[in-house]
Scaffold this motif. Sequence first.
Motif, PDB file in Angstrom:
ATOM      1  N   MET B   1     -27.439  26.083 -20.586  1.00  0.00           N
ATOM      2  CA  MET B   1     -28.175  26.695 -21.275  1.00  0.00           C
ATOM      3  C   MET B   1     -27.634  26.917 -22.790  1.00  0.00           C
ATOM      4  N   SER B   2     -28.572  26.686 -23.475  1.00  0.00           N
ATOM      5  CA  SER B   2     -28.123  26.672 -24.863  1.00  0.00           C
ATOM      6  C   SER B   2     -27.838  28.147 -25.381  1.00  0.00           C
ATOM      7  N   THR B   3     -26.871  28.263 -26.219  1.00  0.00           N
ATOM      8  CA  THR B   3     -26.592  29.871 -26.567  1.00  0.00           C
ATOM      9  C   THR B   3     -27.653  30.237 -27.444  1.00  0.00           C
ATOM     10  N   MET B   4     -28.646  29.248 -27.870  1.00  0.00           N
ATOM     11  CA  MET B   4     -29.602  29.825 -28.897  1.00  0.00           C
ATOM     12  C   MET B   4     -30.848  30.270 -28.097  1.00  0.00           C
ATOM     13  N   ALA B  90     -22.887  27.772 -32.416  1.00  0.00           N
ATOM     14  CA  ALA B  90     -23.247  26.488 -31.933  1.00  0.00           C
ATOM     15  C   ALA B  90     -22.542  26.121 -30.688  1.00  0.00           C
ATOM     16  N   PRO B  91     -23.142  24.866 -29.965  1.00  0.00           N
ATOM     17  CA  PRO B  91     -24.209  24.011 -30.404  1.00  0.00           C
ATOM     18  C   PRO B  91     -25.671  24.770 -30.465  1.00  0.00           C
ATOM     19  N   TYR B  92     -26.359  24.211 -31.308  1.00  0.00           N
ATOM     20  CA  TYR B  92     -27.726  24.545 -31.345  1.00  0.00           C
ATOM     21  C   TYR B  92     -28.656  23.404 -31.644  1.00  0.00           C
ATOM     22  N   VAL B  93     -30.013  23.479 -31.195  1.00  0.00           N
ATOM     23  CA  VAL B  93     -30.926  22.510 -31.420  1.00  0.00           C
ATOM     24  C   VAL B  93     -31.938  22.512 -32.465  1.00  0.00           C
ATOM     25  N   ILE B 109     -34.977  24.600 -30.846  1.00  0.00           N
ATOM     26  CA  ILE B 109     -35.493  24.533 -29.375  1.00  0.00           C
ATOM     27  C   ILE B 109     -34.453  25.554 -28.647  1.00  0.00           C
ATOM     28  N   ILE B 110     -35.045  26.336 -28.222  1.00  0.00           N
ATOM     29  CA  ILE B 110     -34.164  27.571 -27.617  1.00  0.00           C
ATOM     30  C   ILE B 110     -34.383  27.512 -25.982  1.00  0.00           C
ATOM     31  N   ASP B 111     -33.471  28.151 -25.083  1.00  0.00           N
ATOM     32  CA  ASP B 111     -33.550  28.042 -23.554  1.00  0.00           C
ATOM     33  C   ASP B 111     -33.440  26.647 -22.960  1.00  0.00           C
ATOM     34  N   LEU B 135     -39.204  35.042 -35.692  1.00  0.00           N
ATOM     35  CA  LEU B 135     -39.004  33.456 -36.371  1.00  0.00           C
ATOM     36  C   LEU B 135     -39.665  32.705 -34.936  1.00  0.00           C
ATOM     37  N   PRO B 136     -40.654  31.601 -35.506  1.00  0.00           N
ATOM     38  CA  PRO B 136     -41.124  30.678 -34.683  1.00  0.00           C
ATOM     39  C   PRO B 136     -40.204  29.541 -34.333  1.00  0.00           C
ATOM     40  N   MET B 137     -39.792  29.881 -32.989  1.00  0.00           N
ATOM     41  CA  MET B 137     -38.869  28.674 -32.238  1.00  0.00           C
ATOM     42  C   MET B 137     -39.757  28.378 -31.234  1.00  0.00           C
ATOM     43  N   PHE B 138     -39.044  27.125 -30.552  1.00  0.00           N
ATOM     44  CA  PHE B 138     -39.877  26.497 -29.445  1.00  0.00           C
ATOM     45  C   PHE B 138     -39.141  26.381 -28.200  1.00  0.00           C
ATOM     46  N   LYS B 139     -40.058  26.263 -27.015  1.00  0.00           N
ATOM     47  CA  LYS B 139     -39.234  26.285 -25.721  1.00  0.00           C
ATOM     48  C   LYS B 139     -40.082  24.755 -25.109  1.00  0.00           C
ATOM     49  N   LEU B 140     -39.270  24.372 -24.285  1.00  0.00           N
ATOM     50  CA  LEU B 140     -39.775  23.095 -23.661  1.00  0.00           C
ATOM     51  C   LEU B 140     -40.960  23.479 -22.661  1.00  0.00           C
ATOM     52  N   LEU B 141     -42.102  22.776 -22.644  1.00  0.00           N
ATOM     53  CA  LEU B 141     -43.356  23.396 -21.824  1.00  0.00           C
ATOM     54  C   LEU B 141     -43.107  23.187 -20.247  1.00  0.00           C
TER      55      LEU B 141
END
Lengths: 386, 144
Positions: B1-4, B90-93, B109-111, B135-141
Amino acid sequence: MKKNPLHDIAIVATYNTRQSRRLENENDLSLILEIIRGLIDSAGVKTSDIDGINISTPVWNLKPREALQILNSETRWCGNEFMGISAVLEAAGAIATGQAEMIMIASAQAGEYTSGESTAPWTRPTHEFIECFGLYTAAEFALCAQRHMKLYGTTPESLAEVASTIRNNGNKHPKAAFYGKPNVSPDDVLDSRMVTSPFHLLDCCITSEGGAGLIITTAERAKDMDVDAVYLLGAGTDRQGMSYTRAPVWDKCGDIGKRAANRAFSQAGIRPKDVDVCEFYDPFSFEIIRQFETYGFCDLGEGGDFVMDGRIALDGEFPISTNGGLMSFGHSGTVQMLQKVTAAYDQLCNRVPDEINVANAKVAMASNGGSGALFCDVMLLGTEPA
Amino acid sequence: MSTMGDEALLNKPGLPVPKATVISQPHWDGCKKGQLLVQHCDECNAYTFPPEIVCPQCLKSSLLWKQSSGKGVIYSFTVVHRPQRPEFAAPYVAAIIELEEGWHMMSNIIDCDIDSIEIGQAVEVSYVKREDFSLPMFKLLTVP
């Protein structure tokens, strides 16, 4: 064909201070004074011969118009603050239109980057659609490199070859910030820690302190001086707006510099194969690959293979960043852009150690900017007039 | 999992918030309401982002704010290991998102599993609060 007034202009002197990660007991004003004195001495001129300047510093915040007061000579023209190839082009235009006859361009930086915790202040964007997502210069250039790797299969090994080559040039230049450092192999680059994929630490330029300057004048005046003259053969700029404020979308910015290079080659009446030395802008290893494609040295997508097999080495077909460039020589403020032009001059005039001297080099190409920066300027220089 | 994907880390004090301008304010207001707003020109049908004062395609002042579907694909990305400043975990995308309507924006890109991110993957906007902003961030669909 109508004669291009650019061809009546020559660079007659360059000066580089010592470059270093930190220059203790120096500030950018002390460096500027060293450069001004060094240039006057090197060109064998009096201060009253300099009738135009573009001198500035980012920390002391010396502006070109204030700098006129330091020289207090016969100055009648002063350029804008933007450094690098565009500053040289601006000065050449002033000379060509009779606004000045001999112009000094210089900048230096010291005492700005004091914390190792964050990226250097001048690489950290503040724009509302960039900053909050943790982006900065290296990450934005990485977005371009990553897209290129996906589209064309460019490999980390090609990037590492570039970084290794440049670093091993710089560690042989006595004025380089990384002078005397051990050689770096492509494997060393790949083994260095990841900064922002695909860039490892050694794929990225350094930050350092230092300064540089040059004097340009008419080709006619150069003939009467006891100097080595390097002539302007062609130049071009390519601009897409403010750096680091919008997404560097490869489809839009991937070939930035193409129009600039086309114009420069057309003005010079030469082709990429005629270039002996490539003092290309090298903030990140990938940008060298991109430039070989963009400027027409090879086809789009072939840059990764093009830089292999010694082609970009000092004894290869197209030696790159022969003084170590931004990865080893120095990367200070905005003067690092001007240092691509001074590097070209120094190489063409054999003013570098034998070890990094490219034999019989007659034509050099210098560049500034890159895909992630949304601007790219180029300049062709030669030991003979066009 | 991303820390983001960690709300606490995403709201760490000291993280930069957008310096909104008169021109961009409607975009940030939209985010607060869960709407991804982008300028659209009624004259020439072009989308403009980041926000501008006129349509750069036709110079008409007929830019209107339109709601994006918030869906798109990863145009390019980088896994940032050396953070812009220490407050970022970090790390983050960081990525360029190509929205369905054809315009691009930078985001995170989060989660996500950082090692499996690829160009071309479908993503959807997801809002993350930071101080007074969303903040508009994005998740994989689709999770692979």
